[in-house]
Scaffold this motif. Structure first.
Motif: not given
Length: 147
Positions: A59-63, A112-122
């Motif tokens: 269960e994911v409550l917050y991104t 800047i160059e950065m990579i973002e990883v997070k729960q999806g979908p956005y």
């Protein structure tokens, strides 16, 4: 070098400096977080046994977001849940941050160059509440903690 940003016993973020360098596997997050962050350094020839990941309901409550800074400089501003500004840090190429709770904003200080990883979908506007942040002059920039 690793730092936890904590406000009133609430973990806001975990920053792993590009200077962190220890052999083996090091987890920086408690088991209850939906994103886990670890550093791994192994010698040549180390075998990591092939594996598959089993389907396990979670269960994911917050991104929670992980940013990998490839190059450049980024100011990260931290806010509490009531959108009150707390403090800032500067990240540079090779640094990693896990944004856990609270609010955050950014100013790009060098391209800047950065990579973002997070729960999806956005989910766009359903996913976040935007608010007015601080100006560069108001930033209270703290140095990353030393190991």
């Amino acid at each position: 070098m690793m730092e936890q940003i904590i406000y009133h016993d609430q973990l806001l973020a975990v920053i792993i400096s590009n200077k962190f360098d220890k052999p083996g596997i090091h987890f920086f997050t408690p088991n209850e977080l939906s994103q886990q962050l670890a550093y791994m350094r192994h010698p040549k020839g180390k075998i990591i046994q092939p594996h598959v990941h089993n389907p396990v309901p979670r269960e994911v409550l917050y991104t929670q977001e992980v940013l990998f800074i490839k190059r450049g400089k980024l100011r990260v501003d931290f806010y509490n849940d009531q959108q009150k500004y707390l403090e800032s840090r500067i990240l540079e190429g090779g640094d990693v941050i896990l944004l856990v709770t609270g609010g955050h904003g950014f100013e790009v200080l060098e391209e800047i160059e950065m990579i973002e990883v997070k729960q999806g979908p956005y989910l766009g506007d359903r996913d976040k509440t935007r608010f007015v942040g601080i100006s560069a002059q108001e930033a209270k920039i703290l140095e990353l903690s030393k190991p």
